[in-house]
Design a protein around this motif. Structure first.
Motif, PDB file in Angstrom:
ATOM      1  N   UNK A 109       0.840  -1.195   0.000  1.00  0.00           N
ATOM      2  CA  UNK A 109       0.000   0.000   0.000  1.00  0.00           C
ATOM      3  C   UNK A 109       0.878   1.250   0.000  1.00  0.00           C
ATOM      4  N   UNK A 110       0.266   2.389  -0.322  1.00  0.00           N
ATOM      5  CA  UNK A 110       0.985   3.661  -0.376  1.00  0.00           C
ATOM      6  C   UNK A 110       0.894   4.365   0.972  1.00  0.00           C
ATOM      7  N   UNK A 111       2.006   4.569   1.687  1.00  0.00           N
ATOM      8  CA  UNK A 111       1.945   5.335   2.938  1.00  0.00           C
ATOM      9  C   UNK A 111       1.441   6.753   2.657  1.00  0.00           C
ATOM     10  N   UNK A 112       0.432   7.188   3.395  1.00  0.00           N
ATOM     11  CA  UNK A 112      -0.143   8.507   3.124  1.00  0.00           C
ATOM     12  C   UNK A 112       0.880   9.625   3.325  1.00  0.00           C
ATOM     13  N   UNK A 113       1.786   9.451   4.286  1.00  0.00           N
ATOM     14  CA  UNK A 113       2.743  10.527   4.544  1.00  0.00           C
ATOM     15  C   UNK A 113       3.744  10.703   3.408  1.00  0.00           C
ATOM     16  N   UNK A 114       3.857   9.720   2.500  1.00  0.00           N
ATOM     17  CA  UNK A 114       4.706   9.916   1.325  1.00  0.00           C
ATOM     18  C   UNK A 114       4.198  11.088   0.484  1.00  0.00           C
ATOM     19  N   UNK A 115       2.889  11.270   0.457  1.00  0.00           N
ATOM     20  CA  UNK A 115       2.309  12.344  -0.347  1.00  0.00           C
ATOM     21  C   UNK A 115       2.810  13.692   0.153  1.00  0.00           C
ATOM     22  N   UNK A 116       2.686  13.915   1.465  1.00  0.00           N
ATOM     23  CA  UNK A 116       3.167  15.159   2.032  1.00  0.00           C
ATOM     24  C   UNK A 116       4.672  15.331   1.879  1.00  0.00           C
ATOM     25  N   UNK A 117       5.410  14.213   2.009  1.00  0.00           N
ATOM     26  CA  UNK A 117       6.865  14.291   1.894  1.00  0.00           C
ATOM     27  C   UNK A 117       7.292  14.764   0.514  1.00  0.00           C
ATOM     28  N   UNK A 118       6.593  14.317  -0.527  1.00  0.00           N
ATOM     29  CA  UNK A 118       6.945  14.711  -1.889  1.00  0.00           C
ATOM     30  C   UNK A 118       6.480  16.121  -2.231  1.00  0.00           C
ATOM     31  N   UNK A 119       5.387  16.564  -1.614  1.00  0.00           N
ATOM     32  CA  UNK A 119       4.802  17.860  -1.978  1.00  0.00           C
ATOM     33  C   UNK A 119       5.297  19.006  -1.112  1.00  0.00           C
ATOM     34  N   UNK A 120       6.026  18.717  -0.039  1.00  0.00           N
ATOM     35  CA  UNK A 120       6.353  19.770   0.920  1.00  0.00           C
ATOM     36  C   UNK A 120       7.365  20.779   0.380  1.00  0.00           C
ATOM     37  N   UNK A 121       8.069  20.487  -0.699  1.00  0.00           N
ATOM     38  CA  UNK A 121       9.024  21.460  -1.239  1.00  0.00           C
ATOM     39  C   UNK A 121       8.378  22.442  -2.216  1.00  0.00           C
ATOM     40  N   UNK A 122       7.125  22.217  -2.551  1.00  0.00           N
ATOM     41  CA  UNK A 122       6.474  23.098  -3.520  1.00  0.00           C
ATOM     42  C   UNK A 122       6.174  24.464  -2.909  1.00  0.00           C
ATOM     43  N   UNK A 123       6.080  25.514  -3.762  1.00  0.00           N
ATOM     44  CA  UNK A 123       5.730  26.840  -3.236  1.00  0.00           C
ATOM     45  C   UNK A 123       4.397  26.803  -2.509  1.00  0.00           C
ATOM     46  N   UNK A 124       4.318  27.556  -1.431  1.00  0.00           N
ATOM     47  CA  UNK A 124       3.108  27.582  -0.627  1.00  0.00           C
ATOM     48  C   UNK A 124       1.930  28.083  -1.449  1.00  0.00           C
ATOM     49  N   UNK A 125       0.785  27.432  -1.271  1.00  0.00           N
ATOM     50  CA  UNK A 125      -0.430  27.873  -1.919  1.00  0.00           C
ATOM     51  C   UNK A 125      -0.611  27.410  -3.348  1.00  0.00           C
ATOM     52  N   UNK A 307       8.716  19.575   9.306  1.00  0.00           N
ATOM     53  CA  UNK A 307       9.845  18.745   8.880  1.00  0.00           C
ATOM     54  C   UNK A 307      10.281  17.786   9.984  1.00  0.00           C
ATOM     55  N   UNK A 308      10.304  18.243  11.238  1.00  0.00           N
ATOM     56  CA  UNK A 308      10.676  17.325  12.319  1.00  0.00           C
ATOM     57  C   UNK A 308       9.617  16.235  12.512  1.00  0.00           C
ATOM     58  N   UNK A 309       8.354  16.577  12.337  1.00  0.00           N
ATOM     59  CA  UNK A 309       7.321  15.542  12.379  1.00  0.00           C
ATOM     60  C   UNK A 309       7.550  14.520  11.274  1.00  0.00           C
ATOM     61  N   UNK A 310       7.859  15.017  10.074  1.00  0.00           N
ATOM     62  CA  UNK A 310       8.118  14.126   8.950  1.00  0.00           C
ATOM     63  C   UNK A 310       9.321  13.230   9.236  1.00  0.00           C
ATOM     64  N   UNK A 311      10.383  13.812   9.792  1.00  0.00           N
ATOM     65  CA  UNK A 311      11.579  13.017  10.097  1.00  0.00           C
ATOM     66  C   UNK A 311      11.272  11.924  11.111  1.00  0.00           C
ATOM     67  N   UNK A 312      10.472  12.250  12.116  1.00  0.00           N
ATOM     68  CA  UNK A 312      10.120  11.249  13.123  1.00  0.00           C
ATOM     69  C   UNK A 312       9.363  10.088  12.495  1.00  0.00           C
ATOM     70  N   UNK A 313       8.412  10.395  11.602  1.00  0.00           N
ATOM     71  CA  UNK A 313       7.639   9.342  10.945  1.00  0.00           C
ATOM     72  C   UNK A 313       8.549   8.488  10.069  1.00  0.00           C
ATOM     73  N   UNK A 314       9.466   9.132   9.348  1.00  0.00           N
ATOM     74  CA  UNK A 314      10.398   8.369   8.513  1.00  0.00           C
ATOM     75  C   UNK A 314      11.244   7.439   9.377  1.00  0.00           C
ATOM     76  N   UNK A 315      11.731   7.924  10.494  1.00  0.00           N
ATOM     77  CA  UNK A 315      12.544   7.066  11.376  1.00  0.00           C
ATOM     78  C   UNK A 315      11.730   5.888  11.905  1.00  0.00           C
TER      79      UNK A 315
END
Length: 384
Positions: A109-125, A307-315
């Motif tokens: 299955x696709x981890x949902x947090x992968x979506x946020x991880x890939x999109x978080x570098x995009x310009x806001x909005x 980002x720290x939340x994301x890092x914790x989930x990745x770990x």
């Protein structure tokens, strides 16, 4: 449901995953419906292109397409339809795919947090996610009680419907959305489109959980941020040492106020770690943490917290246990940055994610209660 930005071209990534579950959510006919709508009208830009993934089998196929979509400069719409499930080992939300069974969630299955991880570098909005999802009772209740979250660095619209022996929902939200886009004389705004589709799909049904759009905005710099420096191991200032350890170059650029340069170096090493070790690795988590430090130095505690939340989930996904010092530190750092966030909507969104992690990584006595208390005291308009 995208965001119009001048004459920029838009992009849509459309994913419909029908999994072989006991009570499958019938989404296989949705992409042909959406294909009848011109991509520009779908995204809300003068020009746009679209890519469809129908019943994908491999989460990495979606990940590759997400990376391509995230690199688009113009407005981006990511549409996801299917069934939410939880990996019972890590307790993380996933989108079930064509080969997913109850025992293989973690691998198929696709981890949902992968979506946020890939999109978080995009310009806001510039990024919108539209979700038409179903979930069993346990997952649905976890979302209602905010023990799980679908939030991310994007505006989020859609529905999660309860699906069990008594509730066999259909994708009414997408059906309504498609009809409105086909027939409306002018394209509604993202928020208007969501509310019109919600009304047409009978949102008042008690078995339906609706997701309001949550636009991510950068908080104003906070003057009192206590900034810890990234860990460095190099002791020499020679060019050879800088080349050998990028932390020195990042530190020097950051101290000189060249935040963009520092972030670019960290991002490049994160991408190298991703290619070498995979998205769910401690090596990738380290570079996410470096970018979190840099975000604090820029005066963006909201981004640092995310980002720290994301890092914790990745770990955690990389099989580091909840009691591992690096996992605990990432959550503690996220908690500290969260206390510097001033925007109420950001506070709530990040607080919900933090609270979910605090159920697994409780930290010092009273840490979880602190998050609960601060969430409870948010203004009524933000935390009804």
């Amino acid at each position: 449901m995208g965001i119009t930005t001048g004459d920029q071209s838009g992009y849509a990534l459309l994913v419909a995953a029908e999994a072989p579950m006991r009570y499958p959510y019938p989404v296989s006919d949705l992409l042909p419906q959406l294909a009848t709508i011109p991509p520009a009208r779908l995204v809300g830009t003068p020009h746009a292109s679209a890519v469809q993934l129908a019943s994908p089998h491999d989460p990495h196929t979606i990940l590759t397409n997400l990376r391509t979509a995230a690199a688009v400069e113009g407005p981006l719409l990511v549409y996801i339809a299917g069934q939410l499930v939880v990996d019972h080992r890590q307790h993380l939300l996933h989108l079930a795919l064509a080969r997913t069974t109850a025992r293989t969630v973690r691998y198929t299955a696709l981890p949902w947090h992968w979506i946020g991880a890939e999109l978080q570098r995009r310009p806001l909005g510039t990024t919108t996610v539209v979700a038409d999802l179903a979930a069993d009772t346990d997952v649905w209740q976890a979302l209602i009680h905010q023990e799980q979250s679908l939030a991310g660095p994007f505006a989020l619209y859609g529905a999660v419907q309860l699906q069990d022996r008594r509730h066999r929902p259909g994708p009414s939200y997408t059906n309504a959305l498609t009809h409105i886009l086909r027939t409306a004389p002018t394209r509604p705004s993202a928020e208007q489109l969501h509310h019109q589709a919600a009304r047409a799909a009978a949102v008042e049904d008690a078995a339906t959980l609706w997701l309001g759009g949550q636009a991510v905005e950068q908080a104003a710099p906070h003057p009192d941020v206590d900034v810890p420096a990234p860990r460095t191991e190099a002791t020499s200032t020679t060019a050879a040492a800088v080349e050998k350890d990028p932390h020195l170059a990042i530190r020097d650029a950051s101290r000189a106020g060249r935040h963009g340069e520092a972030a670019a170096i960290a991002a490049s090493y994160e991408q190298a770690a991703l290619r070498a070790h995979g998205a769910q690795s401690v090596e990738v988590a380290h570079w996410i943490e470096v970018r979190a430090f840099l975000a604090l130095q820029e005066g963006a505690p909201d981004r640092a917290c995310q980002l720290w939340l994301q890092a914790a989930v990745v770990r955690l996904t990389a099989d580091q246990p909840e009691h591992h010092p690096e996992v605990a530190e990432a959550v503690d750092r996220a908690h500290g940055a969260w206390h510097h966030v001033s925007d109420p909507s950001q506070l709530r969104q990040l607080g919900i994610e933090l609270l979910s992690l605090r159920t697994r990584v409780p930290g010092k006595s009273g840490a979880r209660a602190d998050v609960q208390r601060r969430l409870a005291h948010l203004p009524r308009a933000v935390n009804p």
